[in-house]
Design an enzyme around this catalytic site. Structure first.
Site, mmCIF file in Angstrom:
data_model
loop_
_atom_site.group_PDB
_atom_site.id
_atom_site.type_symbol
_atom_site.label_atom_id
_atom_site.label_comp_id
_atom_site.label_asym_id
_atom_site.label_seq_id
_atom_site.Cartn_x
_atom_site.Cartn_y
_atom_site.Cartn_z
ATOM 1 N N HIS A 7 -1.738 -12.028 44.385
ATOM 2 C CA HIS A 7 -1.034 -10.777 44.098
ATOM 3 C C HIS A 7 -1.304 -9.675 45.208
ATOM 4 O O HIS A 7 -2.138 -9.901 45.624
ATOM 5 C CB HIS A 7 -1.279 -10.235 42.809
ATOM 6 C CG HIS A 7 -2.700 -9.787 42.525
ATOM 7 N ND1 HIS A 7 -3.514 -10.703 41.846
ATOM 8 C CD2 HIS A 7 -3.315 -8.648 42.600
ATOM 9 C CE1 HIS A 7 -4.880 -10.277 41.994
ATOM 10 N NE2 HIS A 7 -4.628 -9.060 42.197
ATOM 11 N N HIS A 79 -5.119 -3.376 47.378
ATOM 12 C CA HIS A 79 -5.524 -4.733 47.775
ATOM 13 C C HIS A 79 -4.721 -5.784 47.801
ATOM 14 O O HIS A 79 -3.831 -5.456 47.257
ATOM 15 C CB HIS A 79 -6.896 -5.012 46.959
ATOM 16 C CG HIS A 79 -6.718 -5.342 45.537
ATOM 17 N ND1 HIS A 79 -6.792 -4.495 44.627
ATOM 18 C CD2 HIS A 79 -6.493 -6.621 44.774
ATOM 19 C CE1 HIS A 79 -6.591 -4.906 43.233
ATOM 20 N NE2 HIS A 79 -6.482 -6.264 43.680
ATOM 21 N N GLU A 130 -9.187 -9.382 48.094
ATOM 22 C CA GLU A 130 -9.731 -9.855 46.563
ATOM 23 C C GLU A 130 -9.582 -11.466 46.648
ATOM 24 O O GLU A 130 -8.462 -11.986 47.240
ATOM 25 C CB GLU A 130 -9.135 -9.284 45.375
ATOM 26 C CG GLU A 130 -9.499 -9.996 44.129
ATOM 27 C CD GLU A 130 -8.752 -9.507 42.706
ATOM 28 O OE1 GLU A 130 -7.763 -9.002 42.907
ATOM 29 O OE2 GLU A 130 -9.364 -9.571 41.882
HETATM 30 CO CO CO Z 1 -6.385 -7.684 41.983
#
Ligand code: CO
Length: 134
Positions: A7, A79, A130
């Site tokens: 994502h 992020h 991430e």
């Molecule tokens: Co995230």
């Protein structure tokens, strides 16, 4: 090491307004908002087919994205998250390469109930990355 883009997270000041914009202007399929009090965010998921977009609005007094919104009142990209097969092996390899892992270096359970780590944005062209155990 990094696998699929899981994502991209975007911080927004007004989740209802942002959700309506993605739905009505971009024609995106948006989820119902989900409050994640343990993570200090309310999130709307957008399925982009090959990945997901997450619209994040601060929730509670000590939201981890509150400071971001103070610095960026219009919101912005926060992020991107990549899946890894083995998060501890990925961490150790990154540390050996000189990359910095945020926090105490131990994976935490993320918004999808899987172990996650964050890498220092200064090591990756100003982008917070991430890693999520696949
Ligand atoms: Co995230």
């Amino acid at each position: 090491m990094i696998g699929r883009l899981n994502h991209i997270a975007i911080v927004v000041a007004d989740l209802d307004e942002a959700t309506a914009r993605w739905r009505d202007v971009l024609g995106a399929e948006v989820s119902q908002p989900q409050a994640l009090p343990d993570h200090g965010v309310t999130v709307v998921f957008i399925d982009s087919g090959n990945s997901k977009i997450e619209l994040l609005e601060p929730l509670g007094d000590d939201s981890p994205i509150a400071k971001y919104l103070e610095r960026n009142p219009d919101g912005g990209m926060h992020h991107m998250c990549f899946e890894v097969d083995d998060i501890l092996a990925a961490r150790d390899q990154l540390l050996a390469e000189g990359a910095r892992v945020l926090g105490d270096g131990e994976p935490k359970i993320g918004a999808h109930n899987k172990p996650v780590l964050f890498l220092h944005p200064k090591d990756f062209n100003g982008t917070l990355i991430e890693l999520e155990q696949a």
